[in-house]
Design a protein around this motif. Sequence first.
Motif, PDB file in Angstrom:
ATOM      1  N   ALA A  60      35.512  44.855 105.346  1.00 15.90           N
ATOM      2  CA  ALA A  60      36.715  44.027 105.457  1.00 15.90           C
ATOM      3  C   ALA A  60      36.346  42.582 105.732  1.00 15.90           C
ATOM      4  O   ALA A  60      36.865  41.658 105.081  1.00 15.90           O
ATOM      5  N   GLN A  61      35.436  42.350 106.677  1.00 13.99           N
ATOM      6  CA  GLN A  61      35.056  40.981 107.004  1.00 13.99           C
ATOM      7  C   GLN A  61      34.381  40.283 105.833  1.00 13.99           C
ATOM      8  O   GLN A  61      34.603  39.090 105.603  1.00 13.99           O
ATOM      9  N   ASP A  62      33.575  41.004 105.094  1.00 13.78           N
ATOM     10  CA  ASP A  62      32.917  40.408 103.922  1.00 13.78           C
ATOM     11  C   ASP A  62      33.956  39.953 102.893  1.00 13.78           C
ATOM     12  O   ASP A  62      33.853  38.860 102.320  1.00 13.78           O
ATOM     13  N   GLU A  63      34.955  40.795 102.670  1.00  7.04           N
ATOM     14  CA  GLU A  63      35.986  40.453 101.691  1.00  7.04           C
ATOM     15  C   GLU A  63      36.866  39.313 102.203  1.00  7.04           C
ATOM     16  O   GLU A  63      37.247  38.415 101.441  1.00  7.04           O
ATOM     17  N   ILE A  64      37.188  39.340 103.477  1.00  2.67           N
ATOM     18  CA  ILE A  64      37.990  38.270 104.080  1.00  2.67           C
ATOM     19  C   ILE A  64      37.265  36.936 103.962  1.00  2.67           C
ATOM     20  O   ILE A  64      37.857  35.921 103.571  1.00  2.67           O
ATOM     21  N   ARG A  65      35.982  36.934 104.301  1.00  3.21           N
ATOM     22  CA  ARG A  65      35.202  35.698 104.246  1.00  3.21           C
ATOM     23  C   ARG A  65      35.141  35.144 102.818  1.00  3.21           C
ATOM     24  O   ARG A  65      35.278  33.925 102.602  1.00  3.21           O
ATOM     25  N   LYS A  66      34.942  36.007 101.864  1.00  2.00           N
ATOM     26  CA  LYS A  66      34.854  35.570 100.474  1.00  2.00           C
ATOM     27  C   LYS A  66      36.144  34.890 100.036  1.00  2.00           C
ATOM     28  O   LYS A  66      36.125  33.851  99.375  1.00  2.00           O
ATOM     29  N   VAL A  67      37.275  35.459 100.429  1.00  4.13           N
ATOM     30  CA  VAL A  67      38.563  34.883 100.057  1.00  4.13           C
ATOM     31  C   VAL A  67      38.777  33.544 100.755  1.00  4.13           C
ATOM     32  O   VAL A  67      39.161  32.546 100.122  1.00  4.13           O
ATOM     33  N   ILE A  68      38.549  33.490 102.070  1.00  3.03           N
ATOM     34  CA  ILE A  68      38.770  32.239 102.797  1.00  3.03           C
ATOM     35  C   ILE A  68      37.879  31.132 102.257  1.00  3.03           C
ATOM     36  O   ILE A  68      38.327  29.996 102.029  1.00  3.03           O
ATOM     37  N   GLU A  69      36.606  31.444 102.025  1.00  2.00           N
ATOM     38  CA  GLU A  69      35.684  30.425 101.538  1.00  2.00           C
ATOM     39  C   GLU A  69      36.057  29.924 100.144  1.00  2.00           C
ATOM     40  O   GLU A  69      35.760  28.791  99.786  1.00  2.00           O
ATOM     41  N   SER A  70      36.746  30.763  99.356  1.00  4.77           N
ATOM     42  CA  SER A  70      37.188  30.316  98.032  1.00  4.77           C
ATOM     43  C   SER A  70      38.264  29.241  98.132  1.00  4.77           C
ATOM     44  O   SER A  70      38.502  28.508  97.168  1.00  4.77           O
ATOM     45  N   PHE A  71      38.924  29.136  99.282  1.00  6.82           N
ATOM     46  CA  PHE A  71      39.940  28.113  99.493  1.00  6.82           C
ATOM     47  C   PHE A  71      39.377  26.852 100.152  1.00  6.82           C
ATOM     48  O   PHE A  71      40.096  25.842 100.242  1.00  6.82           O
ATOM     49  N   MET A  72      38.143  26.886 100.588  1.00  5.94           N
ATOM     50  CA  MET A  72      37.560  25.754 101.284  1.00  5.94           C
ATOM     51  C   MET A  72      36.938  24.765 100.304  1.00  5.94           C
ATOM     52  O   MET A  72      36.220  25.163  99.392  1.00  5.94           O
ATOM     53  N   THR A  73      37.250  23.502 100.483  1.00  8.15           N
ATOM     54  CA  THR A  73      36.694  22.441  99.655  1.00  8.15           C
ATOM     55  C   THR A  73      35.644  21.695 100.455  1.00  8.15           C
ATOM     56  O   THR A  73      35.911  21.247 101.573  1.00  8.15           O
ATOM     57  N   LYS A  74      34.470  21.570  99.923  1.00  8.90           N
ATOM     58  CA  LYS A  74      33.386  20.893 100.647  1.00  8.90           C
ATOM     59  C   LYS A  74      33.511  19.378 100.482  1.00  8.90           C
ATOM     60  O   LYS A  74      33.977  18.873  99.489  1.00  8.90           O
TER      61      LYS A  74
END
Length: 307
Positions: free
Chosen positions: A293-307
């Motif tokens: 669950a945490q791996d999938e959550i992290r992947k989704v959140i990071e896809s919304f992050m702009t560097k």
Amino acid sequence: MKHLLSAICAVFLLSFTANAAPTSKFEQDKAAIVSMAGCYKVTFDFAETFAPDSNYKYHERKTEWGIEYVILLEATDKKISFQHLLLVGGGMIVKHWRQDWVYEETNLLVYDRDNVWKKKTIDSKTAKGTWTQKVYQVDDSPRYEGFGTWNHVDGRHFWESVADAPLPRREYTKRDDYNVLVRHSKMEITNFGWMLEQDNDKTIRTNAGDQLLCGEKGYEKFFKGDYDCKEGEDWWKKHQSYWKDVRTVWADIYAKVNVLNLKKQVDNESLYEKLFAIDDKYSALESYDHKAAQDEIRKVIESFMTK
């Protein structure tokens, strides 16, 4: 854990009784904060009040109500956390906002504009004796953070702060004539429950500075009563493991970034839509896998992050 937190809450609430007066202001502060937990009828009333431009067209007053279940998630010596659930009827539960209270916090994540939050550090002298309220969106992404001192005078218990925030959900998808809500908030424990009173500035923020579009007065009143939050309690039992994992991932991200810039959509979906879909999947499993669950959550959140 639920029984432990209930016991902690009961101990703090006893400090408001005549036979168990708090022995310090710090204990009074904790008692006031913890007393927000419970099952309430909540009313929302907002009205625009003043605009410097005489040609400004005031928007209609917003008035709503619902049943809100405020769950005590955590109560340690210097941190108190609540999850709000909105019960809208017909078995429908809305995971609502979350609020964390941290004592003498020196690290804040403050809203700038255009879905950007920046870390800000205040010195320990400024933070001394204060509580920071950290408010999160329905997907546990940041909303706003403000700090202030609880006051206990003349039988009243209240806290005040100023914080910059994104547009409220009631206007987020409907308006683009301002981009920052400067919130002047007062939380007060009342004889009917508690209240969040707001004097907000709807602000146009540009590189040249801030311009006031209009002011707004708001009241969110939480009324104690014989309300039924059993559906919310049952829903949380089923979903709490997943949302604990969401908080864990977010906490790791918050610790590592100095600037958080979030996209509004990815693949034509918002962050909350994607995280809620993952919730539906994992909360339906008989055997819950925290790592997956945490791996999938992290992947989704990071896809919304702009560097």
